[in-house]
Design an enzyme around this catalytic site. Structure first.
Site, PDB file in Angstrom:
ATOM      1  N   ASP A  77      13.929 -28.682 -77.017  1.00 31.54           N
ATOM      2  CA  ASP A  77      13.571 -27.911 -75.824  1.00 31.54           C
ATOM      3  C   ASP A  77      14.075 -26.479 -76.005  1.00 31.54           C
ATOM      4  O   ASP A  77      15.280 -26.208 -75.938  1.00 31.54           O
ATOM      5  CB  ASP A  77      14.204 -28.521 -74.557  1.00 31.54           C
ATOM      6  CG  ASP A  77      13.368 -29.664 -74.002  1.00 31.54           C
ATOM      7  OD1 ASP A  77      12.402 -30.082 -74.680  1.00 31.54           O
ATOM      8  OD2 ASP A  77      13.681 -30.133 -72.892  1.00 31.54           O
TER       9      ASP A  77
ATOM     10  N   ASP B 115      10.760 -25.492 -72.912  1.00 32.44           N
ATOM     11  CA  ASP B 115      11.121 -26.016 -71.592  1.00 32.44           C
ATOM     12  C   ASP B 115      11.807 -24.872 -70.856  1.00 32.44           C
ATOM     13  O   ASP B 115      13.023 -24.837 -70.716  1.00 32.44           O
ATOM     14  CB  ASP B 115      12.049 -27.225 -71.717  1.00 32.44           C
ATOM     15  CG  ASP B 115      12.351 -27.829 -70.356  1.00 32.44           C
ATOM     16  OD1 ASP B 115      11.676 -27.444 -69.378  1.00 32.44           O
ATOM     17  OD2 ASP B 115      13.267 -28.666 -70.263  1.00 32.44           O
TER      18      ASP B 115
ATOM     19  N   MET C  38       4.250 -35.255 -76.453  1.00 31.63           N
ATOM     20  CA  MET C  38       5.425 -35.851 -75.800  1.00 31.63           C
ATOM     21  C   MET C  38       5.129 -36.116 -74.328  1.00 31.63           C
ATOM     22  O   MET C  38       4.373 -35.380 -73.696  1.00 31.63           O
ATOM     23  CB  MET C  38       6.606 -34.878 -75.948  1.00 31.63           C
ATOM     24  CG  MET C  38       7.887 -35.265 -75.262  1.00 31.63           C
ATOM     25  SD  MET C  38       8.012 -34.788 -73.514  1.00 31.63           S
ATOM     26  CE  MET C  38       9.067 -33.355 -73.613  1.00 31.63           C
TER      27      MET C  38
ATOM     28  N   ASP D 281      21.518 -23.938 -65.031  1.00 30.98           N
ATOM     29  CA  ASP D 281      20.463 -24.033 -66.043  1.00 30.98           C
ATOM     30  C   ASP D 281      19.399 -22.964 -65.765  1.00 30.98           C
ATOM     31  O   ASP D 281      18.650 -23.059 -64.805  1.00 30.98           O
ATOM     32  CB  ASP D 281      19.845 -25.441 -65.927  1.00 30.98           C
ATOM     33  CG  ASP D 281      18.882 -25.755 -67.054  1.00 30.98           C
ATOM     34  OD1 ASP D 281      18.839 -25.012 -68.045  1.00 30.98           O
ATOM     35  OD2 ASP D 281      18.170 -26.768 -66.928  1.00 30.98           O
TER      36      ASP D 281
ATOM     37  N   GLU E 231      17.737 -36.549 -74.054  1.00 29.71           N
ATOM     38  CA  GLU E 231      18.068 -35.139 -73.795  1.00 29.71           C
ATOM     39  C   GLU E 231      19.364 -35.012 -72.996  1.00 29.71           C
ATOM     40  O   GLU E 231      19.410 -35.368 -71.822  1.00 29.71           O
ATOM     41  CB  GLU E 231      16.915 -34.488 -73.028  1.00 29.71           C
ATOM     42  CG  GLU E 231      17.188 -33.039 -72.689  1.00 29.71           C
ATOM     43  CD  GLU E 231      16.003 -32.369 -72.000  1.00 29.71           C
ATOM     44  OE1 GLU E 231      14.866 -32.912 -72.065  1.00 29.71           O
ATOM     45  OE2 GLU E 231      16.212 -31.310 -71.387  1.00 29.71           O
TER      46      GLU E 231
ATOM     47  N   GLU F 200      18.435 -29.164 -75.849  1.00 31.73           N
ATOM     48  CA  GLU F 200      17.894 -27.984 -75.153  1.00 31.73           C
ATOM     49  C   GLU F 200      18.887 -26.831 -75.249  1.00 31.73           C
ATOM     50  O   GLU F 200      20.078 -26.993 -74.969  1.00 31.73           O
ATOM     51  CB  GLU F 200      17.613 -28.303 -73.683  1.00 31.73           C
ATOM     52  CG  GLU F 200      17.214 -27.050 -72.906  1.00 31.73           C
ATOM     53  CD  GLU F 200      16.684 -27.323 -71.504  1.00 31.73           C
ATOM     54  OE1 GLU F 200      15.923 -28.290 -71.346  1.00 31.73           O
ATOM     55  OE2 GLU F 200      17.030 -26.553 -70.594  1.00 31.73           O
TER      56      GLU F 200
ATOM     57  N   LYS G 142      22.590 -33.113 -71.028  1.00 37.79           N
ATOM     58  CA  LYS G 142      22.843 -31.940 -70.164  1.00 37.79           C
ATOM     59  C   LYS G 142      24.179 -32.190 -69.462  1.00 37.79           C
ATOM     60  O   LYS G 142      24.406 -33.304 -68.988  1.00 37.79           O
ATOM     61  CB  LYS G 142      21.700 -31.807 -69.152  1.00 37.79           C
ATOM     62  CG  LYS G 142      21.796 -30.587 -68.241  1.00 37.79           C
ATOM     63  CD  LYS G 142      20.550 -30.460 -67.352  1.00 37.79           C
ATOM     64  CE  LYS G 142      20.621 -29.211 -66.499  1.00 37.79           C
ATOM     65  NZ  LYS G 142      19.434 -29.046 -65.634  1.00 37.79           N
TER      66      LYS G 142
ATOM     67  N   ASP H  76       3.748 -34.848 -63.067  1.00 37.78           N
ATOM     68  CA  ASP H  76       3.142 -33.520 -63.256  1.00 37.78           C
ATOM     69  C   ASP H  76       1.625 -33.675 -63.281  1.00 37.78           C
ATOM     70  O   ASP H  76       0.884 -32.740 -62.984  1.00 37.78           O
ATOM     71  CB  ASP H  76       3.549 -32.880 -64.589  1.00 37.78           C
ATOM     72  CG  ASP H  76       5.043 -32.632 -64.694  1.00 37.78           C
ATOM     73  OD1 ASP H  76       5.698 -32.512 -63.639  1.00 37.78           O
ATOM     74  OD2 ASP H  76       5.546 -32.570 -65.830  1.00 37.78           O
TER      75      ASP H  76
ATOM     76  N   HIS I 164      21.095 -26.176 -72.171  1.00 39.51           N
ATOM     77  CA  HIS I 164      22.057 -27.237 -71.842  1.00 39.51           C
ATOM     78  C   HIS I 164      23.315 -27.157 -72.701  1.00 39.51           C
ATOM     79  O   HIS I 164      24.420 -27.391 -72.204  1.00 39.51           O
ATOM     80  CB  HIS I 164      21.404 -28.606 -71.995  1.00 39.51           C
ATOM     81  CG  HIS I 164      20.250 -28.826 -71.063  1.00 39.51           C
ATOM     82  ND1 HIS I 164      19.535 -30.005 -71.029  1.00 39.51           N
ATOM     83  CD2 HIS I 164      19.673 -28.029 -70.129  1.00 39.51           C
ATOM     84  CE1 HIS I 164      18.574 -29.922 -70.112  1.00 39.51           C
ATOM     85  NE2 HIS I 164      18.642 -28.710 -69.565  1.00 39.51           N
TER      86      HIS I 164
ATOM     87  N   HIS J  62       5.701 -34.842 -67.320  1.00 41.68           N
ATOM     88  CA  HIS J  62       6.281 -35.986 -66.614  1.00 41.68           C
ATOM     89  C   HIS J  62       5.099 -36.702 -65.963  1.00 41.68           C
ATOM     90  O   HIS J  62       4.142 -36.043 -65.527  1.00 41.68           O
ATOM     91  CB  HIS J  62       7.202 -35.544 -65.484  1.00 41.68           C
ATOM     92  CG  HIS J  62       8.347 -34.677 -65.884  1.00 41.68           C
ATOM     93  ND1 HIS J  62       8.249 -33.314 -65.978  1.00 41.68           N
ATOM     94  CD2 HIS J  62       9.628 -34.986 -66.177  1.00 41.68           C
ATOM     95  CE1 HIS J  62       9.412 -32.822 -66.320  1.00 41.68           C
ATOM     96  NE2 HIS J  62      10.274 -33.808 -66.455  1.00 41.68           N
TER      97      HIS J  62
ATOM     98  N   ASP K 104      16.901 -21.690 -67.947  1.00 40.73           N
ATOM     99  CA  ASP K 104      15.559 -21.915 -68.512  1.00 40.73           C
ATOM    100  C   ASP K 104      14.788 -20.613 -68.750  1.00 40.73           C
ATOM    101  O   ASP K 104      13.598 -20.508 -68.414  1.00 40.73           O
ATOM    102  CB  ASP K 104      14.727 -22.812 -67.574  1.00 40.73           C
ATOM    103  CG  ASP K 104      15.239 -24.242 -67.519  1.00 40.73           C
ATOM    104  OD1 ASP K 104      15.844 -24.687 -68.507  1.00 40.73           O
ATOM    105  OD2 ASP K 104      15.026 -24.911 -66.493  1.00 40.73           O
TER     106      ASP K 104
HETATM  107  C1  GCO Z   1      16.023 -29.871 -66.832  1.00 47.88           C
HETATM  108  C2  GCO Z   1      15.502 -30.595 -68.042  1.00 47.88           C
HETATM  109  C3  GCO Z   1      14.095 -31.073 -67.876  1.00 47.88           C
HETATM  110  C4  GCO Z   1      13.701 -32.036 -68.962  1.00 47.88           C
HETATM  111  C5  GCO Z   1      12.404 -32.665 -68.619  1.00 47.88           C
HETATM  112  C6  GCO Z   1      11.837 -33.489 -69.728  1.00 47.88           C
HETATM  113  O1  GCO Z   1      17.099 -29.317 -66.970  1.00 47.88           O
HETATM  114  O2  GCO Z   1      15.387 -29.887 -65.795  1.00 47.88           O
HETATM  115  O3  GCO Z   1      15.630 -29.735 -69.118  1.00 47.88           O
HETATM  116  O4  GCO Z   1      13.237 -29.963 -67.855  1.00 47.88           O
HETATM  117  O5  GCO Z   1      13.625 -31.423 -70.190  1.00 47.88           O
HETATM  118  O6  GCO Z   1      12.599 -33.452 -67.493  1.00 47.88           O
HETATM  119  O7  GCO Z   1      12.486 -34.664 -69.794  1.00 47.88           O
HETATM  120 MN    MN Z   2      14.744 -29.860 -71.033  1.00 44.92          MN
HETATM  121 MN    MN Z   3      16.898 -27.810 -68.635  1.00 42.65          MN
END
Ligand code: GCO
Ligand code: MN
Ligand code: MN
Length: 404
Positions: free
Chosen positions: A258, A300, A101, A268, A194, A230, A196, A70, A233, A67, A270
């Site tokens: 992702d 991700d 990306m 979420d 993306e 993802e 979610k 970041d 998600h 991002h 991850d």
């Molecule tokens: C989340 C998302 C993020 C995005 C990221 C890239 O749930 O926080 O998955 O990690 O993937 O902002 O756009």
């Molecule tokens: Mn993501």
């Molecule tokens: Mn996520």
């Protein structure tokens, strides 16, 4: 006794060891995740992006994604930005890493608490466009080919707060404008949306890959826009991730992915790729590898909150190794003569009916419709047929478990 990370790395130099050509990438935000959650503060010190590039490269990764914030802190001066970008480019060169990306942080700053492109405050919506254009410039400067849009806070807590159809229109106007911006600048970017279903808002617009695919075809430049599904998600929405990805892939819309893992429809999580849903993710990797997905295999995910920095690199290596293990197992499954014979038996069928369906594939004719209507079928025999899926599925399990 603790096993030093170094030992794990050394003892695992084998066919699953990640290599540049595997195209593994990590978000800078993933390994740098400090373990903050709604219940507790950071447990690890901040990681310097340059150090992350070096470590990931040593582990065999191909690139990093980020991002805007970041890399360049929110509100940094132009001079500061340029210095950071210069140093970062040098690190990419030094360690042989790329940035396939980039994306925008449109969710962290309090200004975005009601969303960005769908915020009700026009100043927030305009500011979001400005921030995204700067972030697109940054991504393009570092060589990104894909630009990801994750909705973040694009949604509602109170349904009374926004008119949903108006929000969709606002989101569309923003994406149309940003497509034009990218074209105007000659960036040659592809946008990956993306989805979610929720978090951080209690409801997010464009909840799933299916919602996003439907929306893309309403844009001014549908060809330059695809999806970034993802794992976590889609599981949050209770869906089969393999099917979501297959639909995107088949439509030519899988622009990015992702990879992570998730324990069912919860917040979420991850988790490290392949740490939970071994079977579904085995079939995911098989799908990606067998259908020529050429994009980066992007993680991700973030390390458990229990980990120190050594644990962060164990996590990163684990994501990549597990992908490669699934890849090898999937290939073994597909080339196993017993599996091949079984599938050939299962897929075989009545030759006349196969011929009919070949005609269907070529397209409709009134004559063909009449032929199908006049054909005699034996529903009783069809109903009595055994499909041998128990045997087939057990073979898949034995491959996943490394028994065959
Ligand atoms: C989340 C998302 C993020 C995005 C990221 C890239 O749930 O926080 O998955 O990690 O993937 O902002 O756009
Ligand atoms: Mn993501
Ligand atoms: Mn996520």
């Amino acid at each position: 006794m603790t096993v030093p990370s170094q030992l794990i790395h050394e003892s695992t130099s084998d066919q699953f060891t990640p290599k540049k050509e595997d195209k593994f990438t990590f978000g800078l935000w993933t390994i740098a995740n400090q373990g903050r959650d709604p219940f507790g503060d950071a447990v690890r010190p901040a990681l310097n992006p340059i150090h992350s590039v070096q470590k990931l490269s040593e582990l065999g990764a191909y690139g990093v994604n980020f991002h805007d914030n970041d890399l360049v802190p929110f509100g940094a001066s132009a001079a500061e930005r340029d210095r950071i970008v210069r140093d970062f480019k040098k690190a990419l060169d030094d360690y042989g890493m790329v940035v396939p990306m980039a994306t925008t942080n449109l969710f962290y700053h309090p200004a975005f608490k009601d969303g960005a492109f769908t915020a009700v405050d026009p100043s927030v919506r305009a500011f979001a466009l400005q921030k995204t254009m700067h972030a697109i410039d940054l991504g393009a400067e570092l060589g990104a080919k894909t630009y990801v849009f994750w909705g973040g806070r694009e949604g509602v807590d109170s349904e009374a707060s926004k008119e949903a159809t108006e929000s969709l229109k606002r989101f569309r106007e923003a994406i149309n404008f940003l497509c034009e911006y990218s074209i105007d600048k000659g960036y040659n970017l592809r946008f990956a949306m993306e989805p979610k279903p929720n978090e951080p808002r209690s409801d997010t617009y464009f909840a799933t890959v299916g919602h996003m695919l439907g929306f893309i075809y309403t844009l001014d430049h549908p060809d330059m826009v695809g999806v970034n599904p993802e794992v976590a998600h889609e599981y949050m929405a209770g869906l089969n991730f393999v099917h979501s990805v297959a639909q995107a892939l088949e439509a030519g819309k899988l622009f990015h992915i992702d990879l992570n893992d998730q324990k069912g429809p919860r917040y979420d999580q991850d988790l490290r790729f392949g740490s939970e849903n071994l079977k579904n993710l085995f079939f995911l990797v098989r799908l990606l590898e067998n259908h020529g997905y050429e994009g980066p295999r992007h993680f991700d995910a973030h390390p458990y909150r229990t980990e120190d920095e050594a644990g962060v690199w164990d996590f990163a290596l684990g994501c990549m190794r597990t992908y490669n293990m699934f890849k090898v197992r999937a290939k073994q499954f597909d080339t196993d003569p017993t599996v091949k014979q079984l599938l050939a038996d299962i897929y075989a069928g009545n030759a006349d009916h196969i011929a009919l369906l070949d005609q269907v594939k070529k397209g409709y004719t009134a004559e063909l419709a009449n032929t199908i209507k006049a054909t005699t079928f034996d529903p009783k025999a069809l109903g009595e047929r055994g499909y041998q899926y128990e045997k087939l599925d057990q073979l898949a399990i034995e491959h996943i478990m490394g028994i065959r």
